[in-house]
Design a protein around this motif. Structure first.
Motif, mmCIF file in Angstrom:
data_model
loop_
_atom_site.group_PDB
_atom_site.id
_atom_site.type_symbol
_atom_site.label_atom_id
_atom_site.label_comp_id
_atom_site.label_asym_id
_atom_site.label_seq_id
_atom_site.Cartn_x
_atom_site.Cartn_y
_atom_site.Cartn_z
ATOM 1 N N LYS A 280 0.472 6.124 6.483
ATOM 2 C CA LYS A 280 0.156 5.552 7.796
ATOM 3 C C LYS A 280 0.951 6.239 8.896
ATOM 4 O O LYS A 280 0.421 6.604 9.945
ATOM 5 C CB LYS A 280 0.461 4.049 7.795
ATOM 6 C CG LYS A 280 -0.486 3.220 6.945
ATOM 7 C CD LYS A 280 -0.106 1.741 7.010
ATOM 8 C CE LYS A 280 -1.051 0.877 6.163
ATOM 9 N NZ LYS A 280 -0.653 -0.539 6.194
ATOM 10 N N ASP B 209 4.960 2.778 -4.335
ATOM 11 C CA ASP B 209 3.591 2.557 -3.846
ATOM 12 C C ASP B 209 3.596 2.124 -2.386
ATOM 13 O O ASP B 209 2.809 2.620 -1.564
ATOM 14 C CB ASP B 209 2.894 1.499 -4.707
ATOM 15 C CG ASP B 209 2.623 2.009 -6.126
ATOM 16 O OD1 ASP B 209 2.644 3.243 -6.319
ATOM 17 O OD2 ASP B 209 2.430 1.170 -7.036
ATOM 18 N N GLU B 210 4.508 1.216 -2.100
ATOM 19 C CA GLU B 210 4.604 0.737 -0.713
ATOM 20 C C GLU B 210 5.035 1.866 0.221
ATOM 21 O O GLU B 210 4.513 2.009 1.327
ATOM 22 C CB GLU B 210 5.614 -0.417 -0.647
ATOM 23 C CG GLU B 210 5.713 -1.042 0.739
ATOM 24 C CD GLU B 210 6.712 -2.190 0.766
ATOM 25 O OE1 GLU B 210 6.978 -2.705 1.855
ATOM 26 O OE2 GLU B 210 7.219 -2.570 -0.326
ATOM 27 N N ALA B 211 5.998 2.696 -0.239
ATOM 28 C CA ALA B 211 6.478 3.809 0.580
ATOM 29 C C ALA B 211 5.373 4.833 0.821
ATOM 30 O O ALA B 211 5.240 5.382 1.926
ATOM 31 C CB ALA B 211 7.682 4.474 -0.091
ATOM 32 N N LYS B 212 4.543 5.107 -0.226
ATOM 33 C CA LYS B 212 3.457 6.060 -0.055
ATOM 34 C C LYS B 212 2.445 5.565 0.972
ATOM 35 O O LYS B 212 1.977 6.322 1.819
ATOM 36 C CB LYS B 212 2.765 6.293 -1.394
ATOM 37 C CG LYS B 212 3.582 7.154 -2.364
ATOM 38 C CD LYS B 212 2.843 7.318 -3.687
ATOM 39 C CE LYS B 212 3.669 8.157 -4.666
ATOM 40 N NZ LYS B 212 3.000 8.290 -5.978
ATOM 41 N N VAL B 213 2.103 4.283 0.867
ATOM 42 C CA VAL B 213 1.142 3.724 1.832
ATOM 43 C C VAL B 213 1.702 3.805 3.245
ATOM 44 O O VAL B 213 1.026 4.241 4.187
ATOM 45 C CB VAL B 213 0.804 2.264 1.454
ATOM 46 C CG1 VAL B 213 -0.048 1.629 2.547
ATOM 47 C CG2 VAL B 213 0.081 2.216 0.111
ATOM 48 N N GLU B 214 2.983 3.422 3.391
ATOM 49 C CA GLU B 214 3.597 3.434 4.714
ATOM 50 C C GLU B 214 3.755 4.861 5.229
ATOM 51 O O GLU B 214 3.531 5.128 6.413
ATOM 52 C CB GLU B 214 4.972 2.743 4.647
ATOM 53 C CG GLU B 214 5.634 2.548 6.007
ATOM 54 C CD GLU B 214 4.839 1.626 6.902
ATOM 55 O OE1 GLU B 214 4.974 1.748 8.133
ATOM 56 O OE2 GLU B 214 4.083 0.780 6.374
ATOM 57 N N TYR C 32 9.911 -2.480 -10.380
ATOM 58 C CA TYR C 32 10.405 -2.621 -9.005
ATOM 59 C C TYR C 32 10.337 -1.281 -8.268
ATOM 60 O O TYR C 32 9.877 -1.199 -7.122
ATOM 61 C CB TYR C 32 11.845 -3.136 -9.043
ATOM 62 C CG TYR C 32 12.440 -3.405 -7.685
ATOM 63 C CD1 TYR C 32 11.939 -4.425 -6.871
ATOM 64 C CD2 TYR C 32 13.500 -2.643 -7.222
ATOM 65 C CE1 TYR C 32 12.483 -4.658 -5.628
ATOM 66 C CE2 TYR C 32 14.056 -2.875 -5.980
ATOM 67 C CZ TYR C 32 13.549 -3.889 -5.181
ATOM 68 O OH TYR C 32 14.077 -4.109 -3.959
ATOM 69 N N LYS D 88 8.361 1.229 -9.029
ATOM 70 C CA LYS D 88 6.947 1.576 -8.831
ATOM 71 C C LYS D 88 6.379 0.856 -7.614
ATOM 72 O O LYS D 88 5.652 1.452 -6.800
ATOM 73 C CB LYS D 88 6.151 1.200 -10.076
ATOM 74 C CG LYS D 88 4.675 1.589 -10.015
ATOM 75 C CD LYS D 88 3.972 1.249 -11.315
ATOM 76 C CE LYS D 88 2.500 1.645 -11.252
ATOM 77 N NZ LYS D 88 1.775 0.934 -10.203
ATOM 78 N N ASP D 89 6.713 -0.429 -7.472
ATOM 79 C CA ASP D 89 6.231 -1.176 -6.305
ATOM 80 C C ASP D 89 6.756 -0.566 -5.013
ATOM 81 O O ASP D 89 6.019 -0.417 -4.018
ATOM 82 C CB ASP D 89 6.661 -2.641 -6.415
ATOM 83 C CG ASP D 89 5.976 -3.351 -7.586
ATOM 84 O OD1 ASP D 89 4.931 -2.834 -8.055
ATOM 85 O OD2 ASP D 89 6.492 -4.401 -8.032
ATOM 86 N N ILE D 90 8.053 -0.199 -5.029
ATOM 87 C CA ILE D 90 8.646 0.384 -3.817
ATOM 88 C C ILE D 90 7.992 1.721 -3.487
ATOM 89 O O ILE D 90 7.685 2.017 -2.325
ATOM 90 C CB ILE D 90 10.172 0.555 -4.004
ATOM 91 C CG1 ILE D 90 10.851 -0.821 -4.032
ATOM 92 C CG2 ILE D 90 10.757 1.409 -2.885
ATOM 93 C CD1 ILE D 90 12.337 -0.765 -4.297
#
Length: 526
Positions: free
Chosen positions: A195, A187-192, A181, A183-185
């Motif tokens: 951006k 990864d999502e935070a890095k992408v966001e 969980y 790791k998913d957060i």
């Protein structure tokens, strides 16, 4: 007629006039007295009439006031009686309500007494059921213990061990799920975050419009006609030599019509030479003494302009409270370049970028703008041994700038550790300003550095007063102090300088070292 007769006639006339006036005044007095007595009697009569009339009116007013008072008393008495009756009615109603409530309470007390008897029977029944449940609970616990004993025999482990094993398995499963969980957060935070960072940088760049030109190393001085060229050169070239020696600028006079080229890597030298030439041509008196005088005046004017440029820059950017010495260094950046990019233009651009980015990120906009303007202040300070970022930070600390601003100046090239987000955006904006197309030229900067190193090596020798790198670095002119360096030492000095340049520097072609020693004898006739 004699004077005595005239006097006698005058005295007689005066006496007769006096007697007549006295008789007339006596008759008038009696008449006035009689008129006054008649008026007094008439006034007394009118006064008695007014008094009688006033007394009659006073009696009438008195009677009217008494009647009004009686009517007012009767009215108030009626209102009071009405209020008393209303109050009595309210009291009677309240007494009736109290009696009704008393009767209701008596009825409820009777009902509660009946219910109390029923409640006792209910409580007894509840106690019986509770005792029955306790017996059932004891039977269930005995059965549970019997089943646990049987399970322990079958499984070969105690209940506590089984519980611990199950808890450990659940912990491991929960830990694995939590890691996935997290790791998913992340990864999502890095992408966001990527951006958002790109969005902030792009918006900051789009909101700051700057020129994409770079500074050159030559200036063109326009003249009205080619006759001026001869006057600038002077007899046997003495004027042009004096001008080059005073300014450190190479003056190129060729066949180009109505133009003289001023060549120097230092923009301040070129500007001083250009303004001095303009004054000399406008004045018409061009000779070595006048050239030196005009160059000194122009240098003083440039210093004043530097202060004005610094003040105007701070005013345009809305930065206040800077120390006058820092303001002077800001103005001096106008005549410095960084990799071919004008240093003042670069600092203004970084200041605006920092302000825009700080606003987008919710940081202190004024402090970010201040750090952006001052981040390269060390480049205009003379200390080749210390990095310009640390020089600028030391100058800012000396003049009591905010610690966050000082840290941003010192850390924008990672010489020290960053302690605030302002330092991060200062470094980023510096990179943005220098990396845009057409902003900088690496080859030009290395060329400028080579010329500065040439001058630095020559100035390191004793007795050297000034030195100028000219001819694109192919010639080094060294001016020595005549009192400290003799003609024989000048020859030795040129050899020593050339040897040190060969040892310490890498350069194309060859470099000519010219040592100039000039003896001046000055006296004053009084």
């Amino acid at each position: 007629m004699s004077i005595g007769i005239v006097i006698a006639i005058a005295v007689a006339t005066f006496a007769i006039g006096f007697i007549i006036a006295k008789a007339m005044s006596k008759g008038n007095l009696e008449q006035l007295k009689k008129e006054n007595e008649d008026k007094l009697a008439e006034a007394k009569k009118k006064a008695e009439e007014i008094i009688n009339e006033a007394e009659a009116q006073a009696d009438i007013l008195k009677k009217n006031k008494i009647l009004e008072a009686k009517e007012k008393f009767l009215q108030l008495k009626g209102e009071h009686d009405q209020k008393v009756r209303e109050r009595n009615n309210q009291l009677n109603e309240a007494e009736n309500r109290i009696k009704q409530k008393d009767q209701t309470l008596k009825k409820k007390l009777a009902e509660l007494a009946d219910k109390e008897g029923k409640a006792d029977s209910v409580i007894q029944s509840y106690n019986d059921k509770l005792a029955h449940l306790e017996n059932k609970k004891a039977e269930l616990e005995a059965l549970h213990k019997e089943q646990v004993t049987k399970l322990e025999k079958i499984a070969g482990m105690s209940a506590e061990e089984a519980k611990a094993q199950m808890v450990e398995a659940l912990k491991e499963e929960a830990r694995t799920d939590a890691k996935q969980y997290v790791k998913d957060i992340l990864d999502e935070a890095k992408v966001e975050a990527g951006k958002q960072a790109k969005k902030v940088v792009i918006e900051s760049i789009q909101r700051v419009a700057t020129e994409q030109t770079i500074d050159n190393v030559v200036s063109v001085f326009h003249i009205e006609n080619d006759e001026v060229k001869g006057r600038i050169i002077g007899r046997e070239g003495r004027n042009i030599r004096a001008l080059e020696a005073a300014t450190g600028v190479e003056i190129i006079i060729d066949d180009t019509p109505e133009a003289i080229v001023l060549s120097a890597f230092d923009p301040m030298r070129r500007e001083i030479a250009r303004l001095a030439l303009h004054r000399l041509v406008a004045d018409g008196r061009i000779h070595p003494a006048r050239i030196e005088e005009v160059v000194k005046k122009t240098e003083k004017q440039i210093e004043e302009e530097i202060q004005e440029i610094g003040e105007k820059t701070c005013l345009d950017l809305g930065i206040h409270g800077l120390h006058p010495e820092i303001v002077r260094l800001v103005g001096k950046m106008r005549y410095r370049s960084s990799y071919g990019q004008n240093l003042l233009q670069h600092s203004r651009e970084v200041s605006n970028l920092c302000a825009t980015m700080a606003a987008e990120l919710g940081l202190n906009v004024k402090m970010a703008k201040r750090a952006g303007l001052l981040h390269d202040i060390g480049k205009v300070m003379e200390d080749p041994e210390t990095p310009h970022a640390l020089l600028g930070m030391q100058m800012a600390e000396k003049h009591k700038e905010h610690p966050i601003v000082c840290n941003a100046i010192g850390a924008h090239h990672d010489e020290i550790e960053m302690t605030s987000p302002i330092a991060v955006i200062t470094q980023v904006c510096d990179a943005i300003s220098g990396a845009r197309p057409g902003a900088r030229r690496e080859v030009f900067e290395s060329y400028i550095q080579r010329l500065k190193d040439l001058e630095r090596i020559a100035l390191s020798f004793d007795g050297v007063q000034k030195c100028y790198a000219i001819q694109a670095g192919r010639e080094l002119r060294v001016i020595v102090e005549a009192e400290r360096v003799t003609d024989e030492q000048a020859d030795t000095l040129s050899f020593d300088i050339s040897s040190k340049i060969q040892t310490e520097m890498t350069y194309p072609g060859q470099i000519k070292i010219t040592v100039i020693r000039e003896k001046r004898a000055i006296a004053y006739a009084k």
